[in-house]
Motif scaffolding. Sequence first.
Motif, short mmCIF file in Angstrom:
data_model
loop_
_atom_site.label_atom_id
_atom_site.label_comp_id
_atom_site.label_asym_id
_atom_site.label_seq_id
_atom_site.Cartn_x
_atom_site.Cartn_y
_atom_site.Cartn_z
N ALA A 14 56.84 60.83 40.57
CA ALA A 14 56.95 62.18 41.14
C ALA A 14 55.73 62.47 42.02
N ALA A 15 54.55 62.07 41.57
CA ALA A 15 53.33 62.33 42.33
C ALA A 15 53.37 61.58 43.66
N ILE A 16 53.80 60.31 43.63
CA ILE A 16 53.84 59.52 44.87
C ILE A 16 54.86 60.13 45.84
N ALA A 17 56.01 60.55 45.34
CA ALA A 17 57.03 61.16 46.18
C ALA A 17 56.49 62.44 46.82
N LEU A 18 55.77 63.22 46.06
CA LEU A 18 55.20 64.46 46.59
C LEU A 18 54.19 64.18 47.69
N VAL A 19 53.36 63.17 47.46
CA VAL A 19 52.36 62.80 48.47
C VAL A 19 53.07 62.36 49.76
N ALA A 20 54.13 61.55 49.63
CA ALA A 20 54.87 61.09 50.80
C ALA A 20 55.45 62.28 51.56
N VAL A 153 61.96 66.31 67.38
CA VAL A 153 60.91 65.53 66.71
C VAL A 153 60.72 66.01 65.27
N ARG A 154 60.72 67.35 65.13
CA ARG A 154 60.53 67.95 63.80
C ARG A 154 61.64 67.48 62.85
N ASN A 155 62.87 67.57 63.31
CA ASN A 155 64.00 67.21 62.45
C ASN A 155 63.96 65.74 62.03
N VAL A 156 63.64 64.90 63.04
CA VAL A 156 63.59 63.47 62.74
C VAL A 156 62.54 63.20 61.66
N LEU A 157 61.37 63.83 61.85
CA LEU A 157 60.29 63.58 60.90
C LEU A 157 60.64 64.10 59.50
N LEU A 158 61.18 65.32 59.43
CA LEU A 158 61.48 65.89 58.11
C LEU A 158 62.56 65.08 57.40
N LEU A 159 63.55 64.65 58.18
CA LEU A 159 64.64 63.87 57.58
C LEU A 159 64.10 62.54 57.05
N ALA A 165 60.94 59.94 50.46
CA ALA A 165 60.69 60.46 49.11
C ALA A 165 61.80 60.02 48.16
N ALA A 166 63.04 60.10 48.65
CA ALA A 166 64.18 59.72 47.78
C ALA A 166 64.09 58.24 47.41
N LEU A 167 63.74 57.41 48.43
CA LEU A 167 63.61 55.97 48.15
C LEU A 167 62.50 55.71 47.14
N ILE A 168 61.38 56.45 47.30
CA ILE A 168 60.26 56.26 46.36
C ILE A 168 60.71 56.60 44.95
#
Lengths: 448, 227
Positions: A14-20, A153-159, A165-168
């Motif tokens: 959870a911590a690693i996903a949050l950091v990502a 750019v914003r959308n691409v980055l957020l997606l 995060a999901a993969l992590i």
Amino acid sequence: MKTVARSLYGRLTAAIALVALAATLALALAAELAIRDARDGNLARMVDTDLAGLADIYASGGREELAARIRDRLALSEGGADAPHYLVADASGRPLGGDLDRWPPLSAENSEAGFVATAAGERMFARATQLGPDLRLVVGREYRSWDALAARVRNVLLLSGAVIAALIVAFGNLAASRLQRRVSGINAAYQAVERGEFDRRAPGADRSDELGQLAAHANRMLMRIEAVVRAHRDISDHVAHELRTPLMHLDNRLLRLVERAEGGETSALLASARGDIRHIIRMLDSLLDISASEARRGDTSGLEPVDLSALVTNLAELYADTASDLGIRFDTDIAPDIQLCGDPMHLSRMITNLLDNAFKFGGADGGRIRLSLSSGPRLEVADDGPGIPEDMRERIFERFQRLPAQNGHGHGLGLALARAIAARHGLALRVADAGPGAHFIVEREDQP
Amino acid sequence: MSGLTILHVEDDPEAARAVAEQLRRAGDEVEWTGTGEDGLRRAAAGDHDLIILDRMLPDLSGIELVGRLRDVGVAVPVLMLSALGRSGDRTEGLDAGVDDYLAKPYEPAELIARVRALHRRAAGAPHSAVLLFGDLECHLKARTAYRQGRHLALSPKEFTLFRYLMENAGEVVTRDMLLRHVWNLNFDPQTNVIDVNVGRLRRKLEEGFDRPVLETVWGTGFRLVTR
């Protein structure tokens, strides 16, 4: 069994996903700022070049030429992405040409520039300038294409942040459950040994990674525990056997002498010598019982459900007549159906040791002894004898400790054994002040 | 009671000699062997009233020996006489199928009393409803006691004690035997609770009668007597 969410690995994932996620957000913010910076510079350059060109046209061609060129530019850019806007006005702000219908809040005298609204309500960057004493010009330009770029750019980055995060989380959980299985194997081995299965070992000790090393360390430790426990048992048996045998021979010879002595002082001495042999053996057995109980602390193997109420009642009946013969008031308060997982003989031993102690020290004529059992379980033995001085209340549980008043009575092991037996059953034995008298309490170790 | 035939398995010759001497003096016949295997063979083949078994034998532990004996259907009562005398050792022995457990060093009188009680229990009438001895009666089902036909008011524990004395009437019953059979304890408390409990019972058996029935055998235990 712990769930993944509560375990170390769940928290780590959870911590690693949050950091990502946080890193992606920071990246999106930085990209937005860079795009805005580039947009502002670009807008200023375009507007200023346009303005300078129009100022030149006015200087060379006059007001009509200016109006014509503005019309041309407006016609040319119609339908484009970042549309230009113009306004030619007199000193009072009355529009003379261009597509804007109102002078924007920009000072022409200072050639002020800024973000203002178009007639249609769109945002644009504009600069005003004074062309002549009675003539002012505003040149503006919309920047919708820049905003669209920033949004993409914003959308691409957020997606991509969300996907990372999901993969992590997914891979983290997979790795965590595998790690957890290996750590659980090591934990299970420790728990088994704690229960008395001394031959259990941790799995995975043949692997060369850190957990493999941990398992190997655990196994070496467990092997040593097993060896120590076995050695302790063997030594206890051997000490008992090797010491008892010569003592038994000694006793047999003394007995043959007793048979020839025909009474008198010799007989008395021989009987006392035989009494000493029994005393030594009793002491030896108590010491071995104490160390065996201490060694098996927390080990539940060999314990069975015991009806503690019946056991205490049986002992209360055993001591009741002695109390009344001695003129002691013996009060018992035994709650029914109190169960404990234990060794009934050892529990009886613990309680008789406490009762023997109470009868020995609190057992004066007219005295009072109280034996009670309540849920918990909580067992209490209290007397109204001289009690135990505060500084002795822990020391009386040590081996061979006697109160000064004891004058060498007993072998000084009864309370030590009682405490060791209590500990073997997850119980704690302590003494409190009965004011006056001694008040022994046995209850679960985690009680305050 | 006439003499018993006893098999004694013990690897220590000095201890074996002492046991043999004590039992012979009490009128019993003793057959001795020093190894577990031989003991097992003789026990299975012979016709003994009782077996006295050492626990720590060089070739076969006494515990194993009892297990194998019971496996082949030999039901002869076994008294284990062992240098391991702690409470846990006794429980282990009794759980393994031994009928009684006595720790060394022991009092000869204690050994004799245990041997007698063990043999009597194995040979005695199993389901008699009333035990009779002199003018004493012990009604097992109703849990009542009478002397000269007069009812004796005993507490439940006193009745259990009386019953055990009646089962061994005429023989010595030791304090350790009473602790084990009446109070289910295999160690003796420091307070002399047994003498006091027996004293209580004695008063109930003797008060109002002209003749004592429960005598104290000095240094050993107690015995119901008729005269």
